[in-house]
Design an enzyme around this catalytic site. Structure first.
Site, mmCIF file in Angstrom:
data_model
loop_
_atom_site.group_PDB
_atom_site.id
_atom_site.type_symbol
_atom_site.label_atom_id
_atom_site.label_comp_id
_atom_site.label_asym_id
_atom_site.label_seq_id
_atom_site.Cartn_x
_atom_site.Cartn_y
_atom_site.Cartn_z
ATOM 1 N N LYS A 127 -6.283 52.483 17.465
ATOM 2 C CA LYS A 127 -4.894 52.945 17.284
ATOM 3 C C LYS A 127 -3.935 51.856 16.793
ATOM 4 O O LYS A 127 -2.989 52.156 16.068
ATOM 5 C CB LYS A 127 -4.367 53.544 18.593
ATOM 6 C CG LYS A 127 -4.890 54.940 18.899
ATOM 7 C CD LYS A 127 -4.281 55.440 20.199
ATOM 8 C CE LYS A 127 -4.458 56.928 20.365
ATOM 9 N NZ LYS A 127 -3.729 57.447 21.540
ATOM 10 N N ASP A 154 1.967 60.945 19.960
ATOM 11 C CA ASP A 154 1.711 61.014 21.411
ATOM 12 C C ASP A 154 2.994 61.271 22.206
ATOM 13 O O ASP A 154 3.005 62.070 23.151
ATOM 14 C CB ASP A 154 1.055 59.721 21.920
ATOM 15 C CG ASP A 154 -0.455 59.734 21.753
ATOM 16 O OD1 ASP A 154 -1.034 60.831 21.603
ATOM 17 O OD2 ASP A 154 -1.061 58.648 21.762
#
Ligand code: NAP
Length: 277
Positions: free
Chosen positions: A70, A107
């Protein structure tokens, strides 16, 4: 005769077999009747950049990115959204027609939508939030909560310096509480969030004393295996409203799906069931 191109997307990580994203996107493709495929891909760090540069040539329109890539994908991407830059990590990549890779982080969006969808009486202005953990997911949650107007966020993490780094990055509204005193945060909290991996199947439970929890506090856990963690179970027994972590996973998938396949999907009980299959 020319055939229309079928868009391809997928999720890149290592390991990847546990990922529920293929079930979620597959369910939406099927129920919306859209052409497209979504594929799990196990990619190691040393191959990441070359794989990302090759996928668009093979018909991919974008990918989700999970552990451990990520942060690295943000360096590889040509462009990134403000929220991905602020968080320092990306979970959604768009392969643009001009050849550029755009990185986004959904997210925090998924986290907030999950709380909203639960329909509890909690609002961001209700009071301080208490957060366990200071990893990548914590960064996304903090950015989203601050943007939504939460007045203060208390953070406690086993490794205190990681929490202090978040305070340095996100500023005055962050307070750091020592891990051995994490339970003290609960007295004042309107919202409690577990962003650690504690409580996940195969990991030890979160052992922070929870007796300080108040009845009107909303408690949520990012861990969704099991759906009802010990934290959520205890909070429920103490009369708190609780929200499990699966909804965050479903909602964070929405912006990527819409961008890649052209229609905005709905998160409903059938999506939950598909993710759990
Ligand atoms: P990460 O960057 O590796 O951070 C892990 C966090 O857990 C750190 O705060 C770490 O503390 C803490 N931790 C791990 N083992 C611990 C232990 N034995 N005792 C105390 N603290 C411990 O991981 P992440 O990406 O932030 O993900 C964290 C969790 O959120 C994972 O379970 C992940 O599956 C979940 N998640 C869920 C969603 C969703 O959509 N529901 C989205 C993202 C992440 P230290 O700093 O001290 O190591």
């Amino acid at each position: 005769m020319t055939h229309p191109k079928i868009p391809l997307a997928g999720v890149i990580g290592s390991p990847i077999a546990h990922s529920r994203s293929p079930n979620i996107h597959g369910h939406w493709l099927k129920t919306l009747g859209l052409p497209g495929h979504y594929i799990p891909m196990k990619v190691e760090a040393e191959d990441l950049e070359s794989v990302l540069r090759t996928l668009p040539k093979a018909g991919f329109v974008g990918v989700n990115v999970t552990i451990p890539h990520k942060e690295r994908v943000l360096e590889i991407a040509d462009l990134s959204t403000d929220r991905a830059t602020l968080i320092g990590a990306a979970n959604t990549l768009v392969f643009r027609k001009d050849g550029k890779i755009q990185a986004d982080n959904t997210d925090g969006y998924g986290f907030m939508k999950n709380l909203e969808a639960a329909g509890t009486s909690w609002t961001p202005a209700a009071g301080p939030a208490a957060l366990f953990g200071a990893g990548g997911a914590a960064r996304a949650v903090i950015a989203a909560l601050l943007q939504a107007g939460v007045p203060e966020i208390m953070i406690s993490n086993r490794t205190r310096v990681r929490a202090e780094a978040l305070q340095a990055d996100f500023g005055k509204r962050i307070q750091v509480v020592d891990w051995v005193q994490a339970g003290n945060m609960l007295d004042d909290a309107a919202l409690v969030v577990n962003t650690t991996s504690l409580g996940m199947i195969g990991n030890p439970p979160l052992r922070v004393p929870l007796d300080g929890l108040r009845k009107n506090t909303l408690v949520t856990d990012l861990v969704y295996t099991p759906l009802k963690t010990r934290l959520l179970q205890t909070a429920e027994e103490m009369g708190c409203a609780t929200v499990d972590g699966l909804g965050m996973l479903l909602h964070q998938a929405v912006p990527g799906f819409e961008r890649w396949f052209g229609e905005r999907p709905t998160v409903d009980s059938a999506t939950r069931a598909a993710a759990l299959r």
